[in-house]
Design an enzyme around this catalytic site. Sequence first.
Site, PDB file in Angstrom:
ATOM      1  N   ARG A  84       0.984  -1.103  -0.173  1.00  0.00           N
ATOM      2  CA  ARG A  84       0.159  -0.003   0.026  1.00  0.00           C
ATOM      3  C   ARG A  84       0.754   1.079   0.140  1.00  0.00           C
ATOM      4  O   ARG A  84       1.696   1.212   1.099  1.00  0.00           O
ATOM      5  CB  ARG A  84      -0.900   0.155   1.233  1.00  0.00           C
ATOM      6  CG  ARG A  84      -1.775   1.364   1.320  1.00  0.00           C
ATOM      7  CD  ARG A  84      -2.503   1.580   2.687  1.00  0.00           C
ATOM      8  NE  ARG A  84      -3.017   2.782   2.692  1.00  0.00           N
ATOM      9  CZ  ARG A  84      -3.062   3.502   3.913  1.00  0.00           C
ATOM     10  NH1 ARG A  84      -2.721   3.043   5.090  1.00  0.00           N
ATOM     11  NH2 ARG A  84      -3.625   4.674   4.087  1.00  0.00           N
ATOM     12  N   HIS A 121      -2.976  10.896   0.836  1.00  0.00           N
ATOM     13  CA  HIS A 121      -2.451  11.113   2.169  1.00  0.00           C
ATOM     14  C   HIS A 121      -2.311  12.083   2.507  1.00  0.00           C
ATOM     15  O   HIS A 121      -0.999  12.080   2.934  1.00  0.00           O
ATOM     16  CB  HIS A 121      -1.612   9.631   2.117  1.00  0.00           C
ATOM     17  CG  HIS A 121      -0.897   9.018   3.436  1.00  0.00           C
ATOM     18  ND1 HIS A 121      -0.979   7.798   3.770  1.00  0.00           N
ATOM     19  CD2 HIS A 121      -0.768   9.754   4.511  1.00  0.00           C
ATOM     20  CE1 HIS A 121      -0.676   7.555   4.658  1.00  0.00           C
ATOM     21  NE2 HIS A 121      -0.375   8.728   5.452  1.00  0.00           N
ATOM     22  N   GLU A 162      -7.289   8.855   6.645  1.00  0.00           N
ATOM     23  CA  GLU A 162      -7.222   9.468   7.867  1.00  0.00           C
ATOM     24  C   GLU A 162      -7.825  10.519   7.758  1.00  0.00           C
ATOM     25  O   GLU A 162      -7.222  11.653   8.295  1.00  0.00           O
ATOM     26  CB  GLU A 162      -6.068   9.485   8.713  1.00  0.00           C
ATOM     27  CG  GLU A 162      -5.599   7.841   9.138  1.00  0.00           C
ATOM     28  CD  GLU A 162      -4.220   8.132  10.231  1.00  0.00           C
ATOM     29  OE1 GLU A 162      -3.629   8.886  10.309  1.00  0.00           O
ATOM     30  OE2 GLU A 162      -4.027   6.760  10.591  1.00  0.00           O
ATOM     31  N   ASN A 283      -7.082   2.111  10.374  1.00  0.00           N
ATOM     32  CA  ASN A 283      -5.876   2.250  10.707  1.00  0.00           C
ATOM     33  C   ASN A 283      -5.998   2.012  12.293  1.00  0.00           C
ATOM     34  O   ASN A 283      -6.565   2.970  12.759  1.00  0.00           O
ATOM     35  CB  ASN A 283      -5.366   3.477  10.457  1.00  0.00           C
ATOM     36  CG  ASN A 283      -5.084   3.730   8.944  1.00  0.00           C
ATOM     37  OD1 ASN A 283      -5.069   2.744   8.074  1.00  0.00           O
ATOM     38  ND2 ASN A 283      -4.645   4.781   8.498  1.00  0.00           N
ATOM     39  N   TYR A 285      -3.872   1.979  16.221  1.00  0.00           N
ATOM     40  CA  TYR A 285      -2.793   2.076  16.920  1.00  0.00           C
ATOM     41  C   TYR A 285      -2.848   1.987  18.261  1.00  0.00           C
ATOM     42  O   TYR A 285      -2.173   1.254  19.039  1.00  0.00           O
ATOM     43  CB  TYR A 285      -2.064   3.434  16.567  1.00  0.00           C
ATOM     44  CG  TYR A 285      -1.317   3.585  15.300  1.00  0.00           C
ATOM     45  CD1 TYR A 285      -0.123   2.986  15.002  1.00  0.00           C
ATOM     46  CD2 TYR A 285      -2.148   4.149  14.253  1.00  0.00           C
ATOM     47  CE1 TYR A 285       0.431   3.062  13.639  1.00  0.00           C
ATOM     48  CE2 TYR A 285      -1.679   4.178  12.971  1.00  0.00           C
ATOM     49  CZ  TYR A 285      -0.562   3.472  12.689  1.00  0.00           C
ATOM     50  OH  TYR A 285       0.120   3.572  11.459  1.00  0.00           O
ATOM     51  N   GLU A 355      -3.495   0.079   8.510  1.00  0.00           N
ATOM     52  CA  GLU A 355      -2.103   0.516   9.154  1.00  0.00           C
ATOM     53  C   GLU A 355      -2.049  -0.183  10.729  1.00  0.00           C
ATOM     54  O   GLU A 355      -3.271  -0.307  11.142  1.00  0.00           O
ATOM     55  CB  GLU A 355      -2.081   1.815   9.222  1.00  0.00           C
ATOM     56  CG  GLU A 355      -1.722   2.741   8.107  1.00  0.00           C
ATOM     57  CD  GLU A 355      -1.437   4.252   8.423  1.00  0.00           C
ATOM     58  OE1 GLU A 355      -1.237   4.449   9.360  1.00  0.00           O
ATOM     59  OE2 GLU A 355      -1.552   4.944   7.508  1.00  0.00           O
TER      60      GLU A 355
END
Length: 440
Positions: A84, A121, A162, A283, A285, A355
């Site tokens: 990606r 992005h 995002e 994504n 985290y 991600e």
Amino acid sequence: MATDERTATDPIPQFPPGFLWGVSTSAHQIEGAADEREPSVWDAFTAEPGRVKDGSTAGVACDHYHRYREDVALLAGLGVDAYRFSVSWPRVNTPGGLDFYDRLVDELCAVGVRPVVTLFHWDLPVALDWLQRDTASRFAEYVSVVAGRLGDRVHKWITLNEPAEHTLLGHALGAHAPGRQLMFDALPVAHHQLLAHGLAVRALRAAGASDIGIANSHGPTWPASRKQEDVEAAEFYDVLLNRLFSDPLLLGRYPDGIGELMPGDVHSDLKVIAEPVDWYGINYYAPTRVGAPQGAEIEFGGLTLPAELPFSVREIEGHPVTDFGWPVVPEALTELLTGFRARYGDHLPPVVITENGCSYEGVDDQERIAYLDGHIRALHRALESGVDVRGYFVWSLLDNFEWAEGYARRFGLVHVDYKTLERTPKASYSWFRDFLRARG
């Protein structure tokens, strides 16, 4: 049982046939060659003193623009199914700029790595502005150009990466480009990005694409306590960072009280925003612990959060943290995915983790291995719980320009010496390679 103990004793469970394994990057963070494209808002932002903590820019970054063959060889050696990467809108606006992506896609196809293209992005051309509705239409035009050039070889597309962070950090708090501090007046930026997504889906469909998603950032929101004020603050934060960007896409409506704050004919726009996607990218985290406002600025994850926000972000105790200070909570990924399935039901398409990664120093990065091991196991538990997950992408292939942190944070499976640009695979690269080989 601790993650490192599981690594030592238990193999990671098998994933379904066809599950997509990959790694991710973004154009501005790795390409360099800034003088060979139009400027972006990030070029303007990093040129202002004090914006980036180490004073650096992405003018050279990893020099992927000139070293892409070396990086594709690293991908081939890693054994991933897919890569990606993002296409730079400012580079596409430059004569000959799409030629680079032609070469990159050809190189990927030659080694059997599937190209997965992110179309935005964060590197907006400096002449454009997400506060303006017309930017959404301009984005759709750009998407048509890219799809027309690459669509014969690229079959998996991501519209935006995002939009929540680009809205909050870039336009509400001023910590990212373009550096505005609009607070809640930044909401039109969110709406126009979502509208751009819907228009891009239509443009991709018109170009023959049939495998389209988005990469939204999400994480569980945990109240700081059971007190009503903490619960209400956490619910508001969850709306702002999670549901503001998932409800319109998946349900065709904004959370209560949000739609009337958005510009234009929101009812008509939502029909565009909710264009069906083939999969939904997440994504992930870390979770966030949130409580009532505390009347003072708060340092959180490298950010300074102003006192006037209607919530405060609190420390999550009892978990290790990355070099970025983010808590390592693999089980929160399971919680997030099962929560999404419960909230959206049949409206949730198949999910891809677009991600997941962590910042640690060093080439012998055992902490990153433990992080990835724990999160892949957590992902498997979500699968066992009935969530339709189709893929997982590690952030990131390379150490890179980490936005306002400059080069101080290293997320890569491959170490980059920013003086010599030498690439050195880390222990985590070898671990992930061996994991993928064991998958068969």
